[in-house]
Design a protein around this motif. Structure first.
Motif, PDB file in Angstrom:
ATOM      1  N   THR A 196       0.840  -1.203   0.000  1.00  0.00           N
ATOM      2  CA  THR A 196       0.000   0.000   0.000  1.00  0.00           C
ATOM      3  C   THR A 196       0.870   1.246   0.000  1.00  0.00           C
ATOM      4  N   ILE A 234     -17.610  18.895 -12.378  1.00  0.00           N
ATOM      5  CA  ILE A 234     -16.345  18.414 -12.942  1.00  0.00           C
ATOM      6  C   ILE A 234     -15.397  18.009 -11.820  1.00  0.00           C
ATOM      7  N   SER A 245     -16.183  16.792  -8.874  1.00  0.00           N
ATOM      8  CA  SER A 245     -16.512  15.482  -8.306  1.00  0.00           C
ATOM      9  C   SER A 245     -16.223  14.364  -9.306  1.00  0.00           C
ATOM     10  N   LEU A 246     -16.386  14.649 -10.604  1.00  0.00           N
ATOM     11  CA  LEU A 246     -16.047  13.630 -11.607  1.00  0.00           C
ATOM     12  C   LEU A 246     -14.549  13.324 -11.558  1.00  0.00           C
ATOM     13  N   LEU A 283     -12.331  13.911  -9.096  1.00  0.00           N
ATOM     14  CA  LEU A 283     -11.949  13.265  -7.842  1.00  0.00           C
ATOM     15  C   LEU A 283     -12.403  11.808  -7.847  1.00  0.00           C
ATOM     16  N   GLY A 284     -13.636  11.579  -8.317  1.00  0.00           N
ATOM     17  CA  GLY A 284     -14.171  10.211  -8.362  1.00  0.00           C
ATOM     18  C   GLY A 284     -13.312   9.310  -9.236  1.00  0.00           C
ATOM     19  N   CYS A 285     -12.968   9.784 -10.427  1.00  0.00           N
ATOM     20  CA  CYS A 285     -12.134   8.997 -11.337  1.00  0.00           C
ATOM     21  C   CYS A 285     -10.784   8.712 -10.701  1.00  0.00           C
ATOM     22  N   MET A 313      -9.991   8.553  -7.571  1.00  0.00           N
ATOM     23  CA  MET A 313     -10.094   7.590  -6.460  1.00  0.00           C
ATOM     24  C   MET A 313     -10.300   6.184  -6.985  1.00  0.00           C
ATOM     25  N   VAL A 314     -11.147   6.040  -7.992  1.00  0.00           N
ATOM     26  CA  VAL A 314     -11.412   4.697  -8.533  1.00  0.00           C
ATOM     27  C   VAL A 314     -10.140   4.134  -9.163  1.00  0.00           C
ATOM     28  N   TYR A 335      -7.077   4.977  -8.427  1.00  0.00           N
ATOM     29  CA  TYR A 335      -6.093   4.723  -7.387  1.00  0.00           C
ATOM     30  C   TYR A 335      -6.432   3.439  -6.624  1.00  0.00           C
ATOM     31  N   SER A 336      -7.697   3.302  -6.195  1.00  0.00           N
ATOM     32  CA  SER A 336      -8.056   2.127  -5.373  1.00  0.00           C
ATOM     33  C   SER A 336      -7.915   0.839  -6.171  1.00  0.00           C
ATOM     34  N   THR A 337      -8.410   0.811  -7.404  1.00  0.00           N
ATOM     35  CA  THR A 337      -8.310  -0.422  -8.185  1.00  0.00           C
ATOM     36  C   THR A 337      -6.846  -0.693  -8.537  1.00  0.00           C
ATOM     37  N   HIS A 342      -4.253   0.161  -6.789  1.00  0.00           N
ATOM     38  CA  HIS A 342      -3.632  -0.327  -5.570  1.00  0.00           C
ATOM     39  C   HIS A 342      -3.972  -1.799  -5.344  1.00  0.00           C
ATOM     40  N   TYR A 343      -5.221  -2.164  -5.623  1.00  0.00           N
ATOM     41  CA  TYR A 343      -5.670  -3.551  -5.464  1.00  0.00           C
ATOM     42  C   TYR A 343      -4.868  -4.482  -6.389  1.00  0.00           C
TER      43      TYR A 343
END
Lengths: 298, 241
Positions: free
Chosen positions: B73, B198, B200-201, B203-205, B207-208, B210-212, B214-215
């Motif tokens: 991580t 824009i 939130s779009l 930031l959302g992109c 985060m998605v 980054y998290s995936t 990282h996974y």
């Protein structure tokens, strides 16, 4: 960690969808519809104020009304043109295929009659427009506008009324538009001045002494730049533009190196859509001065 | 650093030849930023991301990092932070260079007056670039050589840009469409609603991605198999090739 990131991230994506991210150009589309609807109206009355200011000082002010009807092929209106101290009132009519001008300071009607029907048809064929060409033009304009659509704000009022606002400043104006716009303004000012300088001051055509109304626009030669473009439009529930303000600010220097900031603004009120009949003037018994139509077009 | 100066002759030619400002000195920095965020900075980000992830996976130098007592991580986060920092430094360099170039144009006084706007634009432009970093890292995870990852990143980016021209209404959900969103922050009326959507779009992109990413990085076996884990299980002590 992964789960939390994914959850928050997806939530934000959904939020953006609900925040109407797909509504890009909502204001632009509303304005486009309104322009098309208003242009298609068969008649309307417009009250307009045009103003040109240089460094905050008013050089030219035109204040008037215009009644136009496509069906009746008639136009009537008046304009009060003021440049500093001098001002002039002008009345104009277009009726029965002739164009009539009258100055406020004289009682002579200047009449320019179109010679034949063919000439008339050529000049006033509003409706014969190829829809394919029109659609192509619309696509072209859409493509040119591009991301600027994002800058058009739309706010909803009561009874389906809408207001559209757009202000573009400095670097928000695409460089290409700016270069072309600056060139056009520069050439227009130079042409205007050349016309004023020339000895061809034909004052007799519309019966108005235009030389009295010399607006003394500055001749910009260096660093001409479109500084700001703004648009405010109010649209009523029937998609007619009822009020519109357009402003353009251009900066630059004249030959002496003096900085100028020219602002051109137009404030147009539209009323009586599809309920306007242009005024006509009865020329019997009036003083008439016949004018060659060709001369008028120069 | 050189690019902002390269634009100077073009602007000077416009001014001397045609008498129009074209790009006035107060708008020069933002005009340069428009060009930079369109393709120069994305390209540099793709190069760094593919080297940093695909390159290290390929030549197996990543193992020297993975064998240290640091969780995956933290390693993935560190890589992205390095990528963000690299992007931020690039932006800062472009800003300094273009402001310096702007002072070489006539009317340089205006350049100083509009510097606040320019700083805002450069700061705002960092967000879509950061999102692009997370996306580039995500793509790079699937490759074991840097040039392959770089090529695919460029092609995907070009495709997203191209599709936005052809199908503007479908591409509103693509973060690549908003590379020049800094322009919304300038000028008279700031469209808050659009900016919020824009933001939130993006930031959302981010985060998605980054998290995936990282996974995938956490579950990646291709770097070798671990035979002995540390007591906490967060890092590997012995690797089998």
């Amino acid at each position: 960690m992964v789960g939390a990131g994914l959850t928050i991230g997806s939530a934000l994506l959904v939020t953006s969808a609900f925040a109407d991210i797909g509504g890009e150009g909502g204001g632009y589309e509303a304005y486009k519809t309104a322009v098309k609807t208003t242009a298609a109206a068969s008649n309307a009355t417009q009250h307009y104020v045009l103003s040109v200011q240089d460094n905050g000082q008013e050089l030219l002010n035109v204040n008037g009304t215009l009644k136009a009807s496509k069906a009746a092929r008639g136009v009537s209106g008046s304009a009060e043109i003021a440049t500093g101290a001098a001002s002039e009132l002008l009345e104009f009519y277009h009726q029965d295929g002739s164009t009539i001008f009258k100055s406020g300071s004289s009682d002579t009607y200047n009449v320019a009659s179109e010679k034949d029907a063919a000439d008339r048809a050529e000049g006033h064929d509003f409706d014969r427009e190829d829809p394919a060409v029109r659609q192509g033009l619309e696509k072209l304009v859409d493509a040119l506008v591009g991301h600027l659509k994002n800058n058009v704000n739309l706010s909803d009022g009561a009874d389906g009324a809408q207001a559209v606002d757009m202000t573009l400043k400095g670097s928000q104006i695409p460089a290409t538009f700016n270069v072309i716009g600056s060139l056009v303004v520069k050439e227009a000012l130079n042409a205007e001045n050349a016309h004023q300088d020339s000895a061809l001051k034909d004052t007799g055509v519309v019966g108005i002494d235009l030389s009295r109304l010399d607006a003394k626009l500055p001749r910009l030669t260096q660093d001409v730049n479109v500084d700001e473009v703004s648009l405010h439009a109010e649209i009523d529930g029937n998609h007619y533009i009822v009020h519109q303000i357009v402003e353009l600010a251009v900066t630059g220097k004249d030959e002496a190196g003096v900085s100028h900031r020219l602002t051109v603004s137009a404030d147009i009120d539209t009323s009586d859509v599809n309920a306007t009949t242009p005024d006509t003037v009865d020329l019997t018994g009036k003083k008439i001065n016949k004018v060659e139509p060709g001369k008028l077009q120069d | 650093m050189i690019l902002p100066f390269a634009g100077l002759p073009v602007v000077r030619q416009l001014q001397d030849g045609l008498g129009v400002a074209g790009v006035a000195s107060d708008q020069y920095a933002v005009t340069i930023l428009n060009v930079m965020t369109l393709f120069v900075l994305p390209l540099l980000i793709f190069m760094t991301a593919s080297d940093m992830i695909s390159g290290e996976l390929g030549d197996k130098t990543i193992r020297s990092v993975l064998s240290r007592p640091v969780s995956r991580t933290k390693i993935y986060a560190a890589k992205l932070i390095a990528l963000f920092a690299h992007t931020a430094v690039l932006l800062a360099l472009v800003f300094v260079a273009s402001e310096a170039a702007a002072f070489l144009l006539p009317d340089a006084g205006h350049a100083a007056a509009s510097m606040g706007d320019a700083v805002l634009a450069y700061a705002a432009s960092a967000l879509p670039l950061f999102v692009l970093c997370t996306a580039a890292a995500w793509v790079s995870l699937g490759f074991k050589n840097a040039s392959g990852a770089l090529t695919v990143c460029i092609l995907l980016y070009a495709a997203a840009k191209g599709l936005a021209l052809v199908f503007p209404s479908y591409m509103v959900f693509s973060p690549v469409t908003y590379m020049n969103w800094h322009q919304l922050w300038l000028g008279g009326s700031i469209p808050e609603g659009r900016i919020f959507a824009i933001l939130s779009l993006l930031l959302g992109c981010g985060m998605v991605f980054y998290s995936t990413g990282h996974y995938f990085f956490d579950k990646k076996r291709s770097v070798g198999e671990c035979i002995c884990r540390s007591a906490s299980g967060s890092c590997c002590l012995i690797w089998r090739c």
